[in-house]
Design a protein around this motif. Sequence first.
Motif, PDB file in Angstrom:
ATOM      1  N   GLN A 130     -74.219  15.369 -11.908  1.00  0.00           N
ATOM      2  CA  GLN A 130     -75.352  15.761 -11.075  1.00  0.00           C
ATOM      3  C   GLN A 130     -75.288  17.245 -10.728  1.00  0.00           C
ATOM      4  O   GLN A 130     -76.309  17.930 -10.695  1.00  0.00           O
ATOM      5  CB  GLN A 130     -75.377  14.915  -9.796  1.00  0.00           C
ATOM      6  N   VAL A 131     -74.074  17.739 -10.518  1.00  0.00           N
ATOM      7  CA  VAL A 131     -73.895  19.159 -10.198  1.00  0.00           C
ATOM      8  C   VAL A 131     -74.330  20.030 -11.370  1.00  0.00           C
ATOM      9  O   VAL A 131     -75.051  21.024 -11.190  1.00  0.00           O
ATOM     10  CB  VAL A 131     -72.425  19.452  -9.821  1.00  0.00           C
ATOM     11  N   VAL A 132     -73.919  19.662 -12.582  1.00  0.00           N
ATOM     12  CA  VAL A 132     -74.293  20.479 -13.740  1.00  0.00           C
ATOM     13  C   VAL A 132     -75.791  20.384 -13.997  1.00  0.00           C
ATOM     14  O   VAL A 132     -76.436  21.377 -14.378  1.00  0.00           O
ATOM     15  CB  VAL A 132     -73.479  20.088 -14.995  1.00  0.00           C
ATOM     16  N   ALA A 133     -76.374  19.216 -13.774  1.00  0.00           N
ATOM     17  CA  ALA A 133     -77.817  19.068 -13.959  1.00  0.00           C
ATOM     18  C   ALA A 133     -78.574  19.994 -13.019  1.00  0.00           C
ATOM     19  O   ALA A 133     -79.526  20.677 -13.415  1.00  0.00           O
ATOM     20  CB  ALA A 133     -78.237  17.616 -13.728  1.00  0.00           C
ATOM     21  N   ALA A 134     -78.124  20.036 -11.769  1.00  0.00           N
ATOM     22  CA  ALA A 134     -78.781  20.890 -10.772  1.00  0.00           C
ATOM     23  C   ALA A 134     -78.574  22.371 -11.061  1.00  0.00           C
ATOM     24  O   ALA A 134     -79.386  23.207 -10.650  1.00  0.00           O
ATOM     25  CB  ALA A 134     -78.255  20.550  -9.385  1.00  0.00           C
ATOM     26  N   SER A 135     -77.506  22.697 -11.786  1.00  0.00           N
ATOM     27  CA  SER A 135     -77.215  24.108 -12.067  1.00  0.00           C
ATOM     28  C   SER A 135     -77.986  24.646 -13.265  1.00  0.00           C
ATOM     29  O   SER A 135     -78.142  25.861 -13.408  1.00  0.00           O
ATOM     30  CB  SER A 135     -75.713  24.295 -12.301  1.00  0.00           C
ATOM     31  N   GLU A 149     -91.387  16.279 -20.215  1.00  0.00           N
ATOM     32  CA  GLU A 149     -92.002  16.545 -21.511  1.00  0.00           C
ATOM     33  C   GLU A 149     -91.177  17.505 -22.369  1.00  0.00           C
ATOM     34  O   GLU A 149     -91.480  17.700 -23.548  1.00  0.00           O
ATOM     35  CB  GLU A 149     -93.408  17.126 -21.314  1.00  0.00           C
ATOM     36  N   THR A 150     -90.161  18.124 -21.777  1.00  0.00           N
ATOM     37  CA  THR A 150     -89.338  19.083 -22.531  1.00  0.00           C
ATOM     38  C   THR A 150     -87.860  18.721 -22.377  1.00  0.00           C
ATOM     39  O   THR A 150     -87.353  17.864 -23.090  1.00  0.00           O
ATOM     40  CB  THR A 150     -89.613  20.520 -22.055  1.00  0.00           C
ATOM     41  N   ASP A 151     -87.168  19.399 -21.476  1.00  0.00           N
ATOM     42  CA  ASP A 151     -85.749  19.116 -21.223  1.00  0.00           C
ATOM     43  C   ASP A 151     -85.602  18.463 -19.855  1.00  0.00           C
ATOM     44  O   ASP A 151     -86.129  18.981 -18.861  1.00  0.00           O
ATOM     45  CB  ASP A 151     -84.924  20.411 -21.231  1.00  0.00           C
ATOM     46  N   ASP A 152     -84.896  17.352 -19.801  1.00  0.00           N
ATOM     47  CA  ASP A 152     -84.652  16.751 -18.495  1.00  0.00           C
ATOM     48  C   ASP A 152     -83.367  15.936 -18.484  1.00  0.00           C
ATOM     49  O   ASP A 152     -82.836  15.556 -19.532  1.00  0.00           O
ATOM     50  CB  ASP A 152     -85.845  15.919 -18.026  1.00  0.00           C
ATOM     51  N   ILE A 153     -82.873  15.711 -17.271  1.00  0.00           N
ATOM     52  CA  ILE A 153     -81.678  14.897 -17.050  1.00  0.00           C
ATOM     53  C   ILE A 153     -81.982  13.936 -15.908  1.00  0.00           C
ATOM     54  O   ILE A 153     -82.504  14.344 -14.872  1.00  0.00           O
ATOM     55  CB  ILE A 153     -80.449  15.756 -16.698  1.00  0.00           C
ATOM     56  N   GLU A 154     -81.665  12.667 -16.112  1.00  0.00           N
ATOM     57  CA  GLU A 154     -81.836  11.651 -15.082  1.00  0.00           C
ATOM     58  C   GLU A 154     -80.466  11.093 -14.718  1.00  0.00           C
ATOM     59  O   GLU A 154     -79.718  10.662 -15.603  1.00  0.00           O
ATOM     60  CB  GLU A 154     -82.743  10.521 -15.564  1.00  0.00           C
ATOM     61  N   ILE A 155     -80.161  11.103 -13.440  1.00  0.00           N
ATOM     62  CA  ILE A 155     -78.886  10.590 -12.951  1.00  0.00           C
ATOM     63  C   ILE A 155     -79.141   9.253 -12.255  1.00  0.00           C
ATOM     64  O   ILE A 155     -79.773   9.202 -11.197  1.00  0.00           O
ATOM     65  CB  ILE A 155     -78.210  11.562 -11.965  1.00  0.00           C
ATOM     66  N   ALA A 158     -69.545  19.561 -19.343  1.00  0.00           N
ATOM     67  CA  ALA A 158     -69.381  18.643 -18.214  1.00  0.00           C
ATOM     68  C   ALA A 158     -69.004  17.245 -18.686  1.00  0.00           C
ATOM     69  O   ALA A 158     -68.203  16.557 -18.037  1.00  0.00           O
ATOM     70  CB  ALA A 158     -70.671  18.594 -17.397  1.00  0.00           C
ATOM     71  N   VAL A 159     -69.558  16.832 -19.806  1.00  0.00           N
ATOM     72  CA  VAL A 159     -69.241  15.511 -20.363  1.00  0.00           C
ATOM     73  C   VAL A 159     -67.761  15.433 -20.727  1.00  0.00           C
ATOM     74  O   VAL A 159     -67.078  14.451 -20.413  1.00  0.00           O
ATOM     75  CB  VAL A 159     -70.119  15.220 -21.597  1.00  0.00           C
ATOM     76  N   ARG A 160     -67.262  16.467 -21.371  1.00  0.00           N
ATOM     77  CA  ARG A 160     -65.837  16.492 -21.736  1.00  0.00           C
ATOM     78  C   ARG A 160     -64.957  16.513 -20.499  1.00  0.00           C
ATOM     79  O   ARG A 160     -63.943  15.794 -20.428  1.00  0.00           O
ATOM     80  CB  ARG A 160     -65.532  17.707 -22.611  1.00  0.00           C
TER      81      ARG A 160
END
Length: 206
Positions: free
Chosen positions: A58-63, A82-88, A113-115
Amino acid sequence: MAAWQFAFVVIPVAGIIRAHGRMVEVLPEYAARVDDASVDADQVFPNYWEGFDNTAMQVVAASVLPVATSWCDEAAMYGNSETDDIEIWEDSVRVRLDCGNLNFALLAAVLNAVRAANCCVVLCAGGRIISPVLQLVTDALHASAATRFVNDPGGFVDARGAQLQGRFLSVLNRLGACIPVDLTAHATHHESRALPKNQISQRRLQ
């Protein structure tokens, strides 16, 4: 999801091992998204995130993306759908990327962040699990339906139409249905039966 978006989910490696007893290559709940794949609609799938903290994601998504208005109280959303998004979500982290305007910096930040969270990437078209390595993920992206659509929208739509028609005919054949050779003529035949006699006569004279 838009045709030009490449999507994957982020799942803890330990959560997969806990659920399946080992690391697997494909998660069946995502494999069901492939054409002709079968899945039991009543089957309950595990929450791989249960017991794990997704705060780092969530932190990386917000950044890297602006906060978006969430359509569900149970999810935090970032970017543009419609373009780039992240859902937590409580049970998943979903990432979608615009293949028509690929943001490599965003993808690299997410994979870092995934790693760090000891997670893996699960493709949302087939359920194949891959390591969060930039080259591996970009290879999957370039081989995806989203990239094919971006490169040739018309050809992609024609191919999908032919594929869907083939699946439809296959289903009808399995059901033992009788398929008219000329569907247009078949429709015209039924239409003419419903017309008043004077209109039918006029049509035959045209």
